[in-house]
Design a protein around this motif. Structure first.
Motif, PDB file in Angstrom:
ATOM      1  N   LEU A   1       0.876  -1.089  -0.030  1.00 30.07           N
ATOM      2  CA  LEU A   1       0.163  -0.187  -0.027  1.00 30.07           C
ATOM      3  C   LEU A   1       0.980   1.357   0.092  1.00 30.07           C
ATOM      4  O   LEU A   1       0.433   2.332  -0.584  1.00 30.07           O
ATOM      5  N   GLY A   2       1.911   1.201   0.607  1.00 28.15           N
ATOM      6  CA  GLY A   2       2.995   2.381   0.675  1.00 28.15           C
ATOM      7  C   GLY A   2       3.390   2.660  -0.635  1.00 28.15           C
ATOM      8  O   GLY A   2       3.301   3.877  -1.128  1.00 28.15           O
ATOM      9  N   VAL A   3       3.789   1.643  -1.704  1.00 29.13           N
ATOM     10  CA  VAL A   3       4.413   2.106  -3.063  1.00 29.13           C
ATOM     11  C   VAL A   3       3.293   2.379  -3.895  1.00 29.13           C
ATOM     12  O   VAL A   3       3.078   3.076  -4.599  1.00 29.13           O
ATOM     13  N   ALA A   4       2.070   1.613  -3.549  1.00 27.46           N
ATOM     14  CA  ALA A   4       0.837   1.878  -4.472  1.00 27.46           C
ATOM     15  C   ALA A   4       0.327   3.491  -4.155  1.00 27.46           C
ATOM     16  O   ALA A   4       0.241   4.337  -5.092  1.00 27.46           O
ATOM     17  N   GLU A   5       0.337   3.972  -3.118  1.00 28.17           N
ATOM     18  CA  GLU A   5      -0.120   5.234  -2.708  1.00 28.17           C
ATOM     19  C   GLU A   5       1.184   6.266  -3.089  1.00 28.17           C
ATOM     20  O   GLU A   5       0.548   7.468  -3.764  1.00 28.17           O
ATOM     21  N   SER A   6       2.249   6.006  -2.843  1.00 26.11           N
ATOM     22  CA  SER A   6       3.391   6.852  -3.388  1.00 26.11           C
ATOM     23  C   SER A   6       3.315   7.032  -5.093  1.00 26.11           C
ATOM     24  O   SER A   6       3.552   8.211  -5.671  1.00 26.11           O
ATOM     25  N   LEU A   7       3.041   5.801  -5.604  1.00 21.00           N
ATOM     26  CA  LEU A   7       3.018   5.957  -7.002  1.00 21.00           C
ATOM     27  C   LEU A   7       1.610   6.845  -7.743  1.00 21.00           C
ATOM     28  O   LEU A   7       1.892   7.559  -8.663  1.00 21.00           O
ATOM     29  N   THR A   8       0.755   6.575  -6.870  1.00 17.20           N
ATOM     30  CA  THR A   8      -0.556   7.103  -7.094  1.00 17.20           C
ATOM     31  C   THR A   8      -0.425   8.854  -6.968  1.00 17.20           C
ATOM     32  O   THR A   8      -0.733   9.419  -7.917  1.00 17.20           O
ATOM     33  N   SER A   9       0.140   8.977  -5.832  1.00 16.63           N
ATOM     34  CA  SER A   9       0.415  10.477  -5.846  1.00 16.63           C
ATOM     35  C   SER A   9       1.402  11.134  -6.505  1.00 16.63           C
ATOM     36  O   SER A   9       0.964  12.422  -6.828  1.00 16.63           O
ATOM     37  N   THR A  10       2.213  10.412  -7.038  1.00 11.77           N
ATOM     38  CA  THR A  10       3.209  10.859  -7.883  1.00 11.77           C
ATOM     39  C   THR A  10       2.651  11.200  -9.421  1.00 11.77           C
ATOM     40  O   THR A  10       3.003  12.394  -9.935  1.00 11.77           O
ATOM     41  N   PHE A  11       1.839  10.350  -9.767  1.00  6.53           N
ATOM     42  CA  PHE A  11       1.572  10.116 -11.093  1.00  6.53           C
ATOM     43  C   PHE A  11      -0.001  10.721 -11.402  1.00  6.53           C
ATOM     44  O   PHE A  11      -0.184  11.153 -12.572  1.00  6.53           O
ATOM     45  N   SER A  12      -0.867  10.614 -10.260  1.00  8.09           N
ATOM     46  CA  SER A  12      -2.161  10.957 -10.392  1.00  8.09           C
ATOM     47  C   SER A  12      -2.726  11.751  -9.515  1.00  8.09           C
ATOM     48  O   SER A  12      -3.760  12.572  -9.562  1.00  8.09           O
ATOM     49  N   GLY A  13      -1.809  12.178  -8.276  1.00 15.30           N
ATOM     50  CA  GLY A  13      -2.428  13.160  -7.592  1.00 15.30           C
ATOM     51  C   GLY A  13      -2.576  12.286  -6.043  1.00 15.30           C
ATOM     52  O   GLY A  13      -3.078  11.426  -6.126  1.00 15.30           O
ATOM     53  N   PRO A  14      -2.273  12.897  -4.981  1.00 14.26           N
ATOM     54  CA  PRO A  14      -2.694  12.512  -3.596  1.00 14.26           C
ATOM     55  C   PRO A  14      -3.975  12.215  -3.609  1.00 14.26           C
ATOM     56  O   PRO A  14      -4.238  11.371  -2.527  1.00 14.26           O
TER      57      PRO A  14
END
Length: 290
Positions: free
Chosen positions: A252-265
């Motif tokens: 979940l940490g990696v998923a949230e970081s990738l999502t925040s980086t490329f799609s917004g937090p």
């Protein structure tokens, strides 16, 4: 704009965040995963631990992690008292499902209001030599504000895993979650074991609170942000599995970081719960569930 450097930094940040998530979720992994006690107030006690660390850091300039360790016996004792009240009032009467949940809701709001009255609603932060610093490995930047909590979170996870798997009381805690009657026949008191387990789960909140305030400034109501996340990590990893909790936290940490980086937090938490639902559809018992 996509780049491999940006992707690498997002993945590393996600791993570091996952180590912190593991520490935050350990208490729920014990109390909910092993004891089947839905202590939804746990994240608020993590925030309370953060405020305790803040008070000591401000007054004595003590390192936040050391301050968190100093408060673990106090939080263990608090957990023992809370479980005894819960057991006498609800579990012994067989009313733990709904009324017990209301009990923890009440604790959540009492703790939150008490923190608001004591410290107000302003954000608080601590000081430490590693906060604000970072190291670079090639194109990858590692913030020590995340790196130090990740390492401490991994060590805390390892310590809890070794305690549960190698010590008598740890094995008894694992046993009480599977067969209380068999444990009683072996001469152990299931209620005493559950009390120890609940106190242990609460003790992790002190150190998790120290890691929280290292990463972000805190305010009394921010514990609500973690209620869904910690239960999601516990269920995704498999009820009562410490290794599963770590694996789920990293995912979940990696998923949230990738999502925040490329799609917004704003999409980060939605993606995490989406992963949870997909994983449970394929494996209902969780990644490492029995």
């Amino acid at each position: 704009m996509f780049s491999f450097d940006l992707l690498g930094n997002a993945v590393v940040a996600g791993i570091l965040l996952g180590g912190f998530y593991a520490a935050v979720s350990l208490g729920i992994s014990v109390t909910f995963g092993l004891l089947d006690v839905a202590n939804i107030a746990h994240p608020v006690f993590i925030v309370a631990g953060a405020y305790a660390v803040y008070a000591v850091n401000t007054a004595f300039a003590l390192d936040p992690i050391l301050a968190g360790l100093l408060f673990t016996p106090l939080f263990y004792g608090l957990g023992v008292v809370i479980y005894r009240i819960y057991y006498v009032s609800f579990e012994r009467a067989g009313e733990q499902s709904l009324r017990g949940l209301v009990f923890f809701f009440g604790l959540l709001f009492i703790a939150e209001v008490s923190l608001s009255l004591a410290y107000g609603v302003d954000y608080r932060m601590v000081e430490a030599p590693y906060i604000g610093r970072s190291v670079s490995i090639g194109p990858i930047g590692i913030s020590l504000r995340l790196g130090v909590p990740c390492v401490v979170g991994l060590l805390l996870t390892l310590a809890l895993y070794l305690f549960l798997s190698k010590t008598f009381y740890g094995k008894a805690i694992m046993g009480v979650s599977q067969d209380s009657l068999a444990l009683r026949l072996m001469g152990a008191n299931p209620i005493q074991i559950k009390t120890i387990a609940f106190g242990l789960g609460m003790a992790t909140a002190s150190l998790a609170g120290a890691l929280l305030i290292i990463i972000v400034p805190i305010e009394p109501s921010m514990g609500r942000e973690y209620i869904g996340r910690v239960f999601a990590i516990t269920v995704l990893g498999g009820m009562g599995s410490i290794g599963g909790t770590l694996a789920a936290a990293l995912i979940l940490g990696v998923a949230e970081s990738l999502t925040s980086t490329f799609s917004g937090p704003s999409w980060a938490l939605a993606v995490s719960f989406g992963i949870l639902l997909l994983a449970l559809a394929v494996r209902p018992s969780g990644l490492f569930g029995r």
